[in-house]
Scaffold this motif. Structure first.
Motif, short mmCIF file in Angstrom:
data_model
loop_
_atom_site.label_atom_id
_atom_site.label_comp_id
_atom_site.label_asym_id
_atom_site.label_seq_id
_atom_site.Cartn_x
_atom_site.Cartn_y
_atom_site.Cartn_z
N VAL A 56 61.13 -4.80 -15.01
CA VAL A 56 60.21 -3.66 -14.86
C VAL A 56 60.67 -2.65 -13.81
CG1 VAL A 56 58.20 -4.89 -15.72
CG2 VAL A 56 58.74 -4.98 -13.28
N ALA A 57 61.60 -3.06 -12.97
CA ALA A 57 62.13 -2.17 -11.94
C ALA A 57 63.44 -2.77 -11.44
CB ALA A 57 61.14 -2.01 -10.79
N ARG A 58 64.10 -2.02 -10.58
CA ARG A 58 65.34 -2.54 -10.00
C ARG A 58 65.04 -3.83 -9.24
NH1 ARG A 58 68.14 -1.40 -5.00
NH2 ARG A 58 70.33 -1.93 -5.30
N GLU A 59 65.70 -4.92 -9.61
CA GLU A 59 65.55 -6.23 -8.96
C GLU A 59 64.14 -6.80 -9.07
OE1 GLU A 59 68.35 -7.39 -8.34
OE2 GLU A 59 69.56 -5.61 -8.04
N CYS A 60 63.44 -6.47 -10.15
CA CYS A 60 62.05 -6.92 -10.33
C CYS A 60 61.78 -7.24 -11.80
CB CYS A 60 61.10 -5.83 -9.84
SG CYS A 60 59.37 -6.26 -9.96
N TRP A 61 61.24 -8.45 -12.06
CA TRP A 61 60.96 -8.91 -13.41
C TRP A 61 59.54 -9.43 -13.50
CZ3 TRP A 61 65.24 -9.49 -10.56
CH2 TRP A 61 66.45 -9.07 -11.09
N ASP A 62 58.85 -9.11 -14.58
CA ASP A 62 57.50 -9.62 -14.83
C ASP A 62 57.53 -10.66 -15.94
OD1 ASP A 62 56.34 -8.07 -12.91
OD2 ASP A 62 55.40 -6.65 -14.29
N VAL A 63 56.75 -11.72 -15.73
CA VAL A 63 56.59 -12.76 -16.74
C VAL A 63 55.11 -12.80 -17.11
CG1 VAL A 63 56.85 -15.21 -17.29
CG2 VAL A 63 58.47 -14.11 -15.72
N HIS A 64 54.85 -12.65 -18.41
CA HIS A 64 53.49 -12.74 -18.93
C HIS A 64 53.50 -13.78 -20.03
CE1 HIS A 64 51.95 -9.21 -16.85
NE2 HIS A 64 53.13 -8.65 -17.09
N GLY A 65 52.40 -14.50 -20.15
CA GLY A 65 52.36 -15.48 -21.21
C GLY A 65 51.06 -16.24 -21.25
N ARG A 66 51.07 -17.26 -22.08
CA ARG A 66 49.88 -18.08 -22.28
C ARG A 66 50.30 -19.54 -22.28
NH1 ARG A 66 46.67 -18.60 -27.77
NH2 ARG A 66 44.90 -19.80 -27.01
N LEU A 67 49.57 -20.33 -21.54
CA LEU A 67 49.80 -21.77 -21.41
C LEU A 67 48.62 -22.49 -22.04
CD1 LEU A 67 51.20 -24.28 -20.05
CD2 LEU A 67 49.76 -23.80 -18.09
N THR A 68 48.90 -23.38 -22.97
CA THR A 68 47.84 -24.20 -23.56
C THR A 68 48.24 -25.67 -23.45
OG1 THR A 68 48.79 -24.00 -25.78
CG2 THR A 68 47.06 -22.43 -25.19
N SER A 85 40.60 -29.08 -21.94
CA SER A 85 41.49 -28.17 -22.65
C SER A 85 41.88 -27.04 -21.71
CB SER A 85 40.81 -27.58 -23.87
OG SER A 85 40.61 -28.58 -24.84
N VAL A 86 43.15 -26.68 -21.74
CA VAL A 86 43.67 -25.63 -20.87
C VAL A 86 44.11 -24.46 -21.74
CG1 VAL A 86 45.53 -25.02 -19.27
CG2 VAL A 86 44.46 -27.26 -19.13
N ASP A 87 43.66 -23.27 -21.37
CA ASP A 87 44.10 -22.02 -21.99
C ASP A 87 44.21 -21.03 -20.84
OD1 ASP A 87 44.69 -19.82 -23.50
OD2 ASP A 87 43.02 -20.06 -24.88
N PHE A 88 45.42 -20.85 -20.33
CA PHE A 88 45.64 -20.16 -19.06
C PHE A 88 46.59 -18.98 -19.27
CE2 PHE A 88 47.80 -19.88 -14.87
CZ PHE A 88 46.70 -19.74 -14.05
N THR A 89 46.26 -17.85 -18.70
CA THR A 89 47.12 -16.67 -18.76
C THR A 89 48.08 -16.68 -17.57
OG1 THR A 89 45.42 -15.39 -19.86
CG2 THR A 89 47.17 -14.15 -18.79
N ILE A 90 49.36 -16.58 -17.86
CA ILE A 90 50.40 -16.56 -16.82
C ILE A 90 50.79 -15.11 -16.57
CG2 ILE A 90 52.78 -17.18 -16.28
CD1 ILE A 90 52.38 -19.69 -17.99
N GLU A 91 50.78 -14.72 -15.30
CA GLU A 91 51.24 -13.40 -14.88
C GLU A 91 51.96 -13.57 -13.55
OE1 GLU A 91 47.95 -10.70 -14.75
OE2 GLU A 91 47.74 -10.68 -16.93
N GLU A 92 53.26 -13.46 -13.58
CA GLU A 92 54.07 -13.63 -12.37
C GLU A 92 55.06 -12.47 -12.25
OE1 GLU A 92 54.03 -15.89 -9.95
OE2 GLU A 92 52.56 -17.24 -10.83
#
Length: 170
Positions: A56-68, A85-92
């Motif tokens: 997303v920028a110089r030396e910067c990465w975003d991780v988005h996802g879903r964990l079940t 039951s786990v349904d979790f949104t990942i944003e790092e």
């Protein structure tokens, strides 16, 4: 879509600007056993993380996802197995740290460092799972407090207890 295990690390520089890298994390049986030991779970079933990684920028990465997943833990009071039951949104966000000679200061709250130039996807998924489950699982019929056993009169400190008793010779 590539499928990786919990040992997955992705070279950050392999992600090109304006491109989205998609992958799935599915643990092996040995990795499930490791999760059970690490987090003291009874069982972990159907764990899947679907992730999208972007630079997303110089030396910067975003991780988005879903964990079940489906996780079984012990009740903290009764020890009874409790399924969840786990349904979790990942944003790092991951950044590359520079050496100490860099004079630019940036507030890095809420970001993770790259690990030798890699995004540790497996560790991120494991930590996300730990955050997603109930921290102190409690059965609905569990007591609000734990009753202690009565004090035994044959324990090693009975003599000391007798000395501490007030003198009732009035």
């Amino acid at each position: 879509m590539p499928v990786f295990s919990l040992t997955a690390e992705l070279a950050a520089d392999s992600i090109k600007p304006d491109a989205t890298y998609r992958c799935k994390i599915i643990p092996s049986e040995a990795e499930i056993d490791m999760l059970l030991t690490r987090f003291d779970y009874i069982a972990v079933n159907d764990l899947v993380a679907e992730l999208k990684i972007r630079k997303v920028a110089r030396e910067c990465w975003d991780v988005h996802g879903r964990l079940t997943a489906s996780v079984v833990q012990s009740c903290v009071v009764t020890g009874e197995p409790l399924a969840e039951s786990v349904d979790f949104t990942i944003e790092e966000r991951y950044v590359r740290f520079f050496d100490e000679s860099t004079s630019v200061e940036v507030d890095l709250d809420g970001v993770e460092p790259l690990k030798n130039g890699f995004i540790d996807l497996g560790e991120m998924v494991m930590q996300s799972l730990a955050l997603a489950v109930t921290a102190w699982p409690r059965a609905t019929d569990a007591n609000e407090y734990v009753e202690l056993e009565p004090v035994k009169r044959d324990h090693p400190f009975v003599g000391l207890a007798a000395i501490k008793q007030p003198n009732d010779k009035n």
